[in-house]
Motif scaffolding. Structure first.
Motif, mmCIF file in Angstrom:
data_model
loop_
_atom_site.group_PDB
_atom_site.id
_atom_site.type_symbol
_atom_site.label_atom_id
_atom_site.label_comp_id
_atom_site.label_asym_id
_atom_site.label_seq_id
_atom_site.Cartn_x
_atom_site.Cartn_y
_atom_site.Cartn_z
ATOM 1 N N GLU A 1 45.063 41.235 46.888
ATOM 2 C CA GLU A 1 46.423 41.351 46.238
ATOM 3 C C GLU A 1 46.346 42.078 44.824
ATOM 4 O OE1 GLU A 1 47.800 36.989 48.178
ATOM 5 O OE2 GLU A 1 48.705 37.508 46.179
ATOM 6 N N LEU A 2 45.312 41.542 44.207
ATOM 7 C CA LEU A 2 45.049 42.379 42.765
ATOM 8 C C LEU A 2 44.843 43.859 42.978
ATOM 9 C CD1 LEU A 2 42.897 39.678 41.172
ATOM 10 C CD2 LEU A 2 45.216 40.042 40.500
ATOM 11 N N THR A 3 44.062 44.273 43.966
ATOM 12 C CA THR A 3 43.666 45.489 44.088
ATOM 13 C C THR A 3 44.879 46.202 44.445
ATOM 14 O OG1 THR A 3 41.707 44.891 44.868
ATOM 15 C CG2 THR A 3 42.112 47.185 45.094
ATOM 16 N N ALA A 4 45.856 45.630 45.252
ATOM 17 C CA ALA A 4 46.960 46.211 45.757
ATOM 18 C C ALA A 4 47.974 46.359 44.323
ATOM 19 C CB ALA A 4 47.963 45.271 46.647
ATOM 20 N N GLN A 5 47.833 45.611 43.371
ATOM 21 C CA GLN A 5 48.822 45.553 42.055
ATOM 22 C C GLN A 5 48.143 46.837 41.337
ATOM 23 O OE1 GLN A 5 48.788 41.872 39.916
ATOM 24 N NE2 GLN A 5 49.168 40.700 42.076
ATOM 25 N N GLY A 6 46.941 47.370 41.683
ATOM 26 C CA GLY A 6 46.450 48.553 40.915
ATOM 27 C C GLY A 6 45.534 48.030 39.660
ATOM 28 N N LYS A 7 45.005 46.714 39.863
ATOM 29 C CA LYS A 7 44.120 46.441 38.956
ATOM 30 C C LYS A 7 42.632 47.001 39.324
ATOM 31 C CE LYS A 7 46.660 42.772 37.289
ATOM 32 N NZ LYS A 7 47.194 43.222 35.907
ATOM 33 N N THR A 8 41.701 46.974 38.491
ATOM 34 C CA THR A 8 40.453 47.642 38.875
ATOM 35 C C THR A 8 39.765 46.379 38.796
ATOM 36 O OG1 THR A 8 41.106 49.600 37.337
ATOM 37 C CG2 THR A 8 38.702 49.273 37.986
ATOM 38 N N LEU A 9 38.852 46.230 39.684
ATOM 39 C CA LEU A 9 38.093 45.217 39.914
ATOM 40 C C LEU A 9 36.466 45.488 39.976
ATOM 41 C CD1 LEU A 9 40.457 43.653 40.767
ATOM 42 C CD2 LEU A 9 39.355 42.801 42.827
ATOM 43 N N LEU A 10 35.523 45.058 39.355
ATOM 44 C CA LEU A 10 34.209 45.074 39.387
ATOM 45 C C LEU A 10 33.452 43.808 39.586
ATOM 46 C CD1 LEU A 10 31.480 46.761 38.940
ATOM 47 C CD2 LEU A 10 31.921 46.209 36.553
ATOM 48 N N LEU A 11 32.983 43.758 40.849
ATOM 49 C CA LEU A 11 32.257 42.616 41.242
ATOM 50 C C LEU A 11 30.912 42.428 41.676
ATOM 51 C CD1 LEU A 11 32.295 41.645 44.654
ATOM 52 C CD2 LEU A 11 34.618 42.084 44.316
ATOM 53 N N ALA B 1 31.451 42.270 50.238
ATOM 54 C CA ALA B 1 31.048 43.626 49.830
ATOM 55 C C ALA B 1 31.970 44.629 50.826
ATOM 56 C CB ALA B 1 29.947 44.098 49.519
ATOM 57 N N GLU B 2 31.438 44.382 52.271
ATOM 58 C CA GLU B 2 32.151 45.353 53.026
ATOM 59 C C GLU B 2 33.783 45.277 53.201
ATOM 60 O OE1 GLU B 2 29.626 45.165 56.445
ATOM 61 O OE2 GLU B 2 30.663 46.546 57.743
ATOM 62 N N ARG B 3 34.038 44.098 53.271
ATOM 63 C CA ARG B 3 35.686 43.857 53.164
ATOM 64 C C ARG B 3 36.539 44.317 51.999
ATOM 65 N NH1 ARG B 3 37.046 38.890 56.458
ATOM 66 N NH2 ARG B 3 34.976 38.581 57.783
ATOM 67 N N LEU B 4 35.743 43.858 50.811
ATOM 68 C CA LEU B 4 36.676 44.224 49.666
ATOM 69 C C LEU B 4 36.603 45.487 48.875
ATOM 70 C CD1 LEU B 4 36.138 40.689 47.997
ATOM 71 C CD2 LEU B 4 38.275 41.531 49.078
ATOM 72 N N CYS B 5 35.191 45.969 48.774
ATOM 73 C CA CYS B 5 35.023 46.975 47.955
ATOM 74 C C CYS B 5 35.225 48.549 48.662
ATOM 75 C CB CYS B 5 33.401 47.172 47.787
ATOM 76 S SG CYS B 5 33.025 45.609 46.772
ATOM 77 N N HIS B 6 35.877 49.124 47.846
ATOM 78 C CA HIS B 6 36.348 50.580 47.979
ATOM 79 C C HIS B 6 34.875 51.475 48.118
ATOM 80 C CE1 HIS B 6 40.196 49.814 46.244
ATOM 81 N NE2 HIS B 6 40.418 49.763 47.496
ATOM 82 N N ARG B 7 33.905 51.087 46.929
ATOM 83 C CA ARG B 7 33.066 51.763 46.690
ATOM 84 C C ARG B 7 31.785 50.597 46.327
ATOM 85 N NH1 ARG B 7 31.799 56.204 42.849
ATOM 86 N NH2 ARG B 7 33.256 55.212 41.638
ATOM 87 N N LEU B 8 30.385 50.857 46.508
ATOM 88 C CA LEU B 8 29.630 49.759 45.991
ATOM 89 C C LEU B 8 28.174 50.612 45.811
ATOM 90 C CD1 LEU B 8 27.893 49.006 48.705
ATOM 91 C CD2 LEU B 8 29.792 47.489 49.125
#
Lengths: 249, 332
Positions: free
Chosen positions: B208-218, B226-233
């Motif tokens: 949901e946070l990514t959909a809101q346009g937030k940048t996430l670094l995890l 990682a496979e489900r959430l990350c655009h890049r890793l």
């Protein structure tokens, strides 16, 4: 002023256990002051023109303020830094380590002021001092508090665990109380120990407090204040350097 | 330097330069986290070794690596909590560590270890934390219902922290990281120690946070996460980045598309004699042989004839890539 929200946090925690905390401020110093004051006092002649209880009361304000500042700056501060990781949480916000250390000094000073005020209130209620000059013991408590908060933080910055603080209390605080004229005049000590006494910050605090309690402006007042301020600056600076080193790992 | 070069070319071809200028400008504006040749050593050991990062606005970027790969140190460097030995860093266009404090105004952090205030209630934790960002009490209180809702903790508003479950504490820590409505959120192993239900809820919230346009670094060492959430890793090992791409691209680039896991008591013997014949690459780990293949059919046919061996046929995943790149030996 970024330390203010941290001070507010400590105050909110304190408010939740204010009753036990105030009891702690009062019980220990009063038991000693009244126990020794009445017990020993009945066997002793007058000291410097006052009863032993009055003699003891000035020292009690100083050493209970010192104790309160030291406990807060050592045990409670260590809990926040090490055990609860409160500092880590705060450091992720736009607050810096320097703000946190400053907030710890200000908070420990606030607690020691409460402790000093609690003892002073009992002294005034019991009519042990009638001089308006004794009101100056309030800012003095502030000065003693900030001095021992800053010095205590050096220990906290170095401590690997709580047991480390035993050294400070056993080897520094307890001898300091006995050598600083809290329970008996420093002139009763052998000359070599009188020299040690002269460099201890608490003896300078007692030298200010006792004349004020009896309505006399303390001799060499500025020197005593300068010594206490000197220790404060030293403690704050050294602890800041040590905390920066410790937290940069 | 690039902008300077464009400026010099301005006199010759103004129209083309303008476009180049704009492109460079927008790239700069959309780069949220930038690190160049980042180095950090502790007691002579290089914990972060020449790391380069460019993370764009709205991206969910993952740092993967075995224990001690330098993930947490990287996050601490980016936040300006420790100083790099060398290298260039910026966070939200603020130079770090010099202007890290200014950058952290717009950043939220979910630390690896919970550090909620145990003496406070759920709501008090959020209120007290918001004040560290210089927010007014009224401003924080206006955000409280939304934050509690987001963390599924509305009913626990006045509960003390020690009464919360691990999942609830984690969700509260996430809500606390959002108190200042940050643009960037750092999450250090956000689901470690949680049960599957709790993990799925956290994942849903992070999406949901990514959909809101937030940048996430995890950071994580859960491959499925990682496979489900990350655009890049990026995969880190011993402080170095050894691979960087989208999860799908990493799988496509580094590994054969299919895996047949063969188990059984005598699998080692079988693998030694037969596995190479049917697979591009194979590895034996304990009582399992991992056979990496482009076409699994010949191997499967062969295995049908072996009664003593059981097998599992599946598409290759991120864990296969990770183990190939970082090896199977334990890191402790």
């Amino acid at each position: 002023m970024r330390f203010v929200p941290i001070w507010q946090r400590h105050f909110l925690v304190w408010r939740k256990m204010a009753a036990t905390s105030i009891l702690g401020h009062l019980a220990d110093p009063l038991i000693y002051m009244l126990g020794l004051g009445f017990g020993l006092g009945s066997m002793l002649p007058q000291m410097g023109g006052t009863s032993y209880l009055v003699f003891l009361s000035a020292g009690t304000v100083c050493y209970s303020t010192m104790n309160s500042a030291s406990f807060e700056a050592l045990y409670s501060c260590f809990a926040r830094m090490h055990e609860q990781r409160t500092w880590d949480a705060i450091l992720n916000t736009p607050v810096t380590l320097d703000d946190i250390v400053l907030s710890e000094v200000v908070w420990a000073t606030s607690k020691s002021l409460m402790s000093g005020l609690a003892v002073l209130a009992v002294i005034w209620l019991m009519g042990l001092s009638h001089s308006a000059l004794s009101l100056w013991l309030i800012p003095l408590s502030l000065l003693v508090g900030v001095c021992f908060s800053a010095l205590g933080l050096i220990m906290t910055a170095l401590a690997p665990s709580y047991s480390f603080f035993m050294y400070y209390f056993t080897l520094v605080i307890t001898p300091t109380i006995l050598l600083s004229g809290v329970f008996f005049p420093v002139t009763q000590l052998p000359p070599s120990l009188q020299i040690v006494s002269a460099i201890l910050p608490l003896s300078h605090a007692v030298d200010i407090a006792r004349p004020l309690m009896n309505g006399i402006v303390p001799p060499s007042l500025l020197l005593h204040i300068a010594v206490l301020l000197g220790y404060t600056v030293f403690g704050f600076y050294v602890s800041l350097v040590l905390f920066r080193k410790r937290l940069s790992r | 330097m690039k902008l300077l070069a464009i400026r010099l070319s301005w006199q010759k071809t103004p129209a083309k330069s303008l476009v180049m200028w704009q492109t460079a400008f927008y790239k700069m504006m959309s780069t949220v986290i930038h690190a160049q040749n980042l180095q950090k050593s502790y007691a002579g050991v290089r914990v972060v070794d020449g790391l380069n990062l460019d993370i764009q606005r709205g991206e969910c970027y993952g740092l993967l690596g075995p224990n001690g790969a330098g993930k947490t140190t990287t996050l601490r460097l980016l936040l300006g909590l420790i100083e790099p030995d060398s290298g260039e860093l910026s966070l939200l266009n603020h130079a770090v560590p010099h202007q890290a404090r200014e950058a952290r105004v717009r950043v939220g952090v979910v630390p690896q270890m919970d550090n909620l205030d145990p003496d406070f209630t759920v709501a008090e934790n959020l209120l007290v934390y918001g004040r560290y960002f210089g927010m007014q009490d009224a401003e924080i209180e206006a955000r409280l219902p939304m934050l509690l809702e987001f963390a599924n903790l509305t009913h626990k508003r006045d509960a003390k922290i020690p009464t919360l479950s691990g999942g609830m504490k984690r969700r509260l820590t996430l809500a606390r990281a959002l108190v200042n409505d940050p643009d960037v959120i750092f999450l250090d192993e956000p689901t470690t120690g949680l049960d599957p239900q709790a993990r799925h809820l956290i994942w849903q919230r992070l999406r949901e946070l990514t959909a809101q346009g937030k940048t996430l670094l995890l950071t994580t060492h859960f491959m499925d996460e990682a496979e489900r959430l990350c655009h890049r890793l990026a995969i880190l090992d011993q402080g170095r980045m050894i691979a960087q791409a989208s999860p799908q691209a990493l799988i496509a680039q580094h590994i054969e598309p299919q895996v047949v896991e063969v188990f059984g008591e005598r699998v080692a013997e079988w693998a030694q004699q037969q596995a190479a014949q049917f697979s591009q690459r194979f590895e034996v780990s304990g009582e399992t042989a991992f056979c990496y293949v482009a076409d699994a059919q010949p191997l499967l046919t062969h295995l049908h004839g072996h009664q003593a061996l059981r097998y599992l046929h599946r598409p290759a995943n991120l864990e296969d890539v990770f183990l190939k790149l970082t090896g199977r030996e334990m890191r402790e």
